[in-house]
Enzyme design. Structure first.
Site, mmCIF file in Angstrom:
data_model
loop_
_atom_site.group_PDB
_atom_site.id
_atom_site.type_symbol
_atom_site.label_atom_id
_atom_site.label_comp_id
_atom_site.label_asym_id
_atom_site.label_seq_id
_atom_site.Cartn_x
_atom_site.Cartn_y
_atom_site.Cartn_z
ATOM 1 N N SER A 67 0.798 -1.231 0.000
ATOM 2 C CA SER A 67 0.000 0.000 0.000
ATOM 3 C C SER A 67 0.829 1.278 0.000
ATOM 4 O O SER A 67 0.316 2.345 -0.338
ATOM 5 C CB SER A 67 -0.947 0.019 1.202
ATOM 6 O OG SER A 67 -0.236 0.174 2.407
ATOM 7 N N LYS A 138 0.510 4.847 6.774
ATOM 8 C CA LYS A 138 -0.052 5.651 5.686
ATOM 9 C C LYS A 138 0.597 7.035 5.724
ATOM 10 O O LYS A 138 1.289 7.402 6.662
ATOM 11 C CB LYS A 138 -1.576 5.809 5.831
ATOM 12 C CG LYS A 138 -2.363 4.513 5.890
ATOM 13 C CD LYS A 138 -2.337 3.736 4.591
ATOM 14 C CE LYS A 138 -3.110 2.422 4.713
ATOM 15 N NZ LYS A 138 -2.959 1.566 3.520
#
Length: 253
Positions: A67, A138
């Site tokens: 990701s 993230k």
């Protein structure tokens, strides 16, 4: 007289006096266990020190998914700076953060086996096991008070009316295939992965309680350095600093 002298000489050379091979062998048997005990105690002390250091200062974090490519790859170990936000500063746009997604990205659930969880937590803290499935890494795209929109006519994300160039995006990925416009509540963050087509992030939780926002107090730390593999040693968070330097407004609240 000769007989007495012979007995005296034998007495001096007798093993009962603790001389010769028996004494040396006995002494060696006593020293061996003591050295192993010292090595064991040293190992325990080092492990305890590393666990305390990882818990309060810097923790290795094993990257489990794609990701955050190309910034972070599967199998990378990043060093998470747990002191980055301890003294009044808050996460900034462009920071790569590790956070506990319980209550925002994953639902609260019943506790499992406490012994197993403790062991997994210890190995994870040392970077020897994958992180908990409630921990995520993230990039911060919006902080409290920010107006975040995707996308403008050029296909870029706009924060507080300013279009942001994101050089860290995975080649070929659009900033987002899902259009959205949100105002980030104070005390929370809007976060996204760099590999947008492979990342489940704030966008995927828009319709859920919390709206995909991550509470600032759930942030574990900032991913500052790449520690492994050695061919990729370097800084992590600074990779997007210039892209966000023109964005004003917002609050860390």
């Amino acid at each position: 007289m000769d007989t007495e002298a012979e007995l005296t000489q034998r007495g001096h050379s007798s093993p009962e006096q603790g001389e010769g091979r028996p004494r040396s062998a006995f002494s060696g048997e006593r020293r061996l266990p003591r050295s192993w005990r010292r090595a064991g105690l040293l190992g325990v002390a080092c492990t305890v020190f590393l666990l305390l250091f990882a818990n309060f200062v810097v923790q290795p974090f094993l990257i489990p998914s794609r990701s955050m490519e190309p910034t972070l790859k599967v199998g990378d170990r990043v060093l998470v700076n747990k002191l980055a936000y301890r003294f009044g500063d808050g996460p900034r746009r462009g920071d790569v953060v590790v956070f506990d997604g319980t209550g925002s990205f994953v639902r609260e659930r019943a506790a499992g086996n406490p012994v197993g969880e403790a062991l997994h937590g210890a190995f994870s803290a040392l970077g020897l096991a994958e992180p908990s499935d409630t921990d995520f890494v993230k990039r911060v795209v919006g902080v409290g008070g920010d107006d975040v929109v995707c996308c403008d006519a050029g296909g870029r994300i706009k924060v507080n009316g300013v279009a942001v160039d994101e050089p860290y995006l995975y080649p070929g990925d659009a900033p987002s295939a899902v259009p959205f416009r949100i105002v980030v509540p104070l005390g929370t963050l809007w976060v996204m992965g760099d590999h947008r087509s492979q990342s489940r992030d704030s966008r995927d939780h828009l319709g859920e309680p919390g709206g995909g926002m991550v509470p600032v107090d759930k942030v574990i730390g900032r991913a500052d350095w790449l520690g492994w593999p050695v061919t990729r040693w370097g800084s992590v968070s600074g990779s997007g600093a210039q892209a966000w330097s023109r964005v004003g407004g917002g609050s860390h609240g």
